[in-house]
Design a protein around this motif. Structure first.
Motif, PDB file in Angstrom:
ATOM      1  N   CYS A 114      69.277  30.296  10.323  1.00 24.97           N
ATOM      2  CA  CYS A 114      69.786  28.926  10.395  1.00 24.97           C
ATOM      3  C   CYS A 114      69.394  28.170   9.133  1.00 24.97           C
ATOM      4  N   ILE A 215      78.326  33.356  15.254  1.00 22.43           N
ATOM      5  CA  ILE A 215      77.511  32.171  15.545  1.00 22.43           C
ATOM      6  C   ILE A 215      77.326  31.997  17.052  1.00 22.43           C
ATOM      7  N   TYR A 218      74.394  33.795  17.799  1.00 25.03           N
ATOM      8  CA  TYR A 218      73.204  33.051  17.378  1.00 25.03           C
ATOM      9  C   TYR A 218      72.785  32.047  18.451  1.00 25.03           C
TER      10      TYR A 218
END
Length: 301
Positions: A114, A215, A218
């Motif tokens: 990040c 993502i 993530y």
């Protein structure tokens, strides 16, 4: 200490014997164990937020050589104005003014590290995801040399494509149906280029855009390893007369700081993972981690 607390997933009470052991072993240079309420006050301190943001940048910086592309998206993190988030099912809250805190994140395509985060509510003016894309990218300037920015259709606009082009980045955003850019002026050229790329060379476009769903992995990782909700006792800032200061829909400081601690923790996990995979020893004071670009980088020609 707060990042350690979040990593362990412990309450303030549960942290007391752990902190005692760290002090007695000499690992933690404190004279006494902080009171439970002291940990809460630390988490609610606005002065802590920029410190945690700096820590986030430090844990992301070692990957500046390997990352040439980033993905931006948002995810709901915690129910706002609610004491127990788990009692409210996702998307099924019918209370008046029900809202969620959203985390807007910019993560690396290769490592899912990040790079930057921002926070907002989920309803009302100024909370649309597109408002956070450019500020997040600007936070990485001077640290990461990004060439591509991947995002879904919600982030498509003339200004976004043009501003990214000015910063030397190619927007990788699908074109909406019946998209009309006839009235585009300042950013006519980069927007036309994106439309031609999407319409005429779809295979090339999707060779990069196929990486955007990473993502979602993530966000799943963050919520899986550090719990999916914010449990800190947040307090709205009030003036001397007890009136809430600022936007009442602004996420409270404690939830911002707790989520920053979670993101820092996940970045540290990524560092350990890459240390194990590559054999390099990490030095967070150094500018780079990888000495050379690795083979097989998805976005390096």
């Amino acid at each position: 200490m707060l990042v350690f607390k979040i990593a362990l997933g412990k309450s303030n009470d549960e942290m007391q014997p752990i902190i005692t052991g760290l002090i007695e072993s000499g690992f933690l240079p404190l004279r006494a164990v902080p009171h439970q309420n002291t940990l809460s006050r630390w988490m609610n301190d606005p002065a802590l937020t920029p410190v945690l943001e700096q820590m986030l940048a430090i844990t992301a910086r070692p990957f500046r050589v390997i990352e040439r592309g980033a993905i931006v998206d948002s995810s709901k993190v915690s129910q706002m104005f609610s004491a127990h988030s788990r009692w409210v099912e996702y998307g099924d809250d019918e209370r008046e003014d029900a809202d969620w805190m959203k985390m807007h994140a910019l993560v690396g395509v290769e490592t899912l590290v990040c790079m930057a985060v921002a926070f907002s509510g989920s309803v009302g003016a100024g909370t649309h995801d597109i408002n956070f894309l450019l500020p997040l990218v600007r936070k990485t300037r001077g640290i990461f040399d990004l060439r591509f920015l991947l995002a879904d259709k919600a982030y498509l606009s003339e200004e976004v494509v043009g501003r990214l082009w000015e910063m030397g980045m190619q927007a990788v955003i699908p074109i909406k149906k019946r998209w009309d850019f006839d009235n585009a002026k300042r950013y006519h050229e980069p927007l036309q280029g994106l439309v031609r790329w999407y319409d005429k060379r779809q295979a090339d476009f999707h060779e990069i855009y196929r990486l955007r769903p990473k993502i979602e992995a993530y966000f799943s990782l963050v919520k899986r390893v550090s719990t999916g909700f914010c449990w800190s006792r947040g307090r709205k800032r009030k003036d001397a007369d007890g009136v809430i200061v600022g936007n009442r829909r602004e996420p409270c400081t404690a939830w911002k700081n707790e989520t920053l601690c979670k993101v820092i923790y996940v970045n540290l996990r990524q560092i350990v993972k890459h240390e194990f995979e590559t054999g390099y020893r990490m030095n967070l004071t150094a500018d780079t981690f990888f000495r050379d670009l690795p083979e097989g980088n998805a976005l390096i020609a």
